[in-house]
Design an enzyme around this catalytic site. Sequence first.
Site, short mmCIF file in Angstrom:
data_model
loop_
_atom_site.label_atom_id
_atom_site.label_comp_id
_atom_site.label_asym_id
_atom_site.label_seq_id
_atom_site.Cartn_x
_atom_site.Cartn_y
_atom_site.Cartn_z
N CYS A 35 -4.45 0.70 -2.74
CA CYS A 35 -4.61 -0.65 -1.71
C CYS A 35 -2.51 -1.15 -2.44
O CYS A 35 -2.54 -1.16 -3.93
CB CYS A 35 -5.17 -1.03 -2.38
SG CYS A 35 -6.95 0.06 -1.08
N GLU A 80 0.81 5.57 0.66
CA GLU A 80 -0.44 5.86 1.33
C GLU A 80 -0.30 8.15 0.90
O GLU A 80 0.54 7.82 -0.27
CB GLU A 80 -0.38 6.28 2.57
CG GLU A 80 -1.15 4.83 2.81
CD GLU A 80 -1.37 4.68 4.74
OE1 GLU A 80 -0.83 5.23 4.89
OE2 GLU A 80 -2.00 3.73 4.73
N CYS A 86 -10.87 -3.50 -4.77
CA CYS A 86 -9.30 -4.66 -4.78
C CYS A 86 -10.49 -5.92 -5.70
O CYS A 86 -9.83 -6.32 -6.44
CB CYS A 86 -8.69 -5.20 -4.17
SG CYS A 86 -7.85 -3.37 -3.47
N GLU A 146 -2.86 -5.30 -3.26
CA GLU A 146 -3.47 -5.25 -3.68
C GLU A 146 -3.79 -4.55 -5.67
O GLU A 146 -3.30 -5.93 -6.35
CB GLU A 146 -5.10 -5.84 -3.86
CG GLU A 146 -5.09 -6.42 -2.00
CD GLU A 146 -5.40 -6.36 -1.54
OE1 GLU A 146 -5.32 -4.83 -1.26
OE2 GLU A 146 -6.02 -5.83 -0.42
N ASN A 192 1.16 -1.68 -0.26
CA ASN A 192 -0.43 0.34 -0.15
C ASN A 192 1.08 1.45 -0.31
O ASN A 192 1.70 1.26 0.69
CB ASN A 192 -0.88 -0.30 1.13
CG ASN A 192 -0.44 -0.12 2.77
OD1 ASN A 192 0.29 -0.79 3.18
ND2 ASN A 192 -1.60 0.20 3.05
N CYS A 220 -10.23 -4.92 0.48
CA CYS A 220 -11.43 -3.92 0.20
C CYS A 220 -12.49 -4.00 -1.56
O CYS A 220 -11.86 -4.80 -2.26
CB CYS A 220 -10.89 -2.59 0.21
SG CYS A 220 -10.49 -1.81 -0.97
N1 THU Z 1 -5.55 -1.52 2.08
C1 THU Z 1 -4.50 -2.38 1.08
O1 THU Z 1 -3.90 -2.15 0.82
N2 THU Z 1 -5.57 -3.28 0.38
C2 THU Z 1 -6.76 -3.65 0.96
O2 THU Z 1 -7.84 -4.25 0.68
C3 THU Z 1 -7.39 -2.77 2.47
C4 THU Z 1 -6.26 -1.18 2.60
C5 THU Z 1 -4.49 -0.26 2.93
C6 THU Z 1 -4.90 1.39 2.31
C7 THU Z 1 -4.47 2.12 3.78
O3 THU Z 1 -2.81 2.82 3.18
C8 THU Z 1 -4.57 0.75 4.65
O4 THU Z 1 -4.34 -0.39 3.98
C9 THU Z 1 -5.66 2.14 6.08
O5 THU Z 1 -6.64 1.60 4.73
#
Ligand code: THU
Length: 130
Positions: A55, A46, A93, A57, A44, A90
Site C-alpha cells: 500500500c 502491486e 496501514c 501509505e 502502491n 486500510c
Molecule cells: N491500497 C493502498 O495503496 N492503500 C490502502 O490503504 C488501500 C489499498 C492499494 C493496494 C492496491 O494496489 C489497490 O489499492 C487496490 O486494493
Amino acid sequence: MRKDLDRLVDAAREAVCRAYAPYSRLRVGAAVLTTKGNIYLGVNVENASYGLTLCAERVAICAAVAQEGPEMRLKALAVVSDRPGPCPPCGACRQVIFEFGPDALVIFQGPDGLEEEPITRLLPAAFRLR
Ligand code: THU
C-alpha cells in the site's frame, strides 16, 4: 501547520501517477510529514502474486524510516487516489501509522472530498505490545 498539510496533500497527489497498479488499476499516492518537518512519498506497488502488493501509505512510512531512522515519527499522513470517491487507509496501514505516529493526523479522500481525522479515531483500539 495548515500550509504544511496543504503541501502534504499536493505531494500525495503528485505521487499518484507513479503508482504501479496494473492489476487493480487503482493508483494511490501517500505523503508523510515527519516531526522533523520532512515529507516522504509512497505509491502502491502491486505484484502478479496479488498478496505481495504494498500500500502507498506503508511505502511512504518505510521511506521515512529509511531516511530518518528508527526514531522517525509521523506528524501527518495524506493519502489520495486517482479516482473520485473514498480512499481511506486500510486497516493494516492504520496499525502501521499508529506505530510511528500515535498523535498523527490522517488526511484522506472521503465521499465528499478530503477528510481529516486523528489516527486514534480511525483505529480506536490499536494494538500495543506491552
Ligand atoms: N491500497 C493502498 O495503496 N492503500 C490502502 O490503504 C488501500 C489499498 C492499494 C493496494 C492496491 O494496489 C489497490 O489499492 C487496490 O486494493
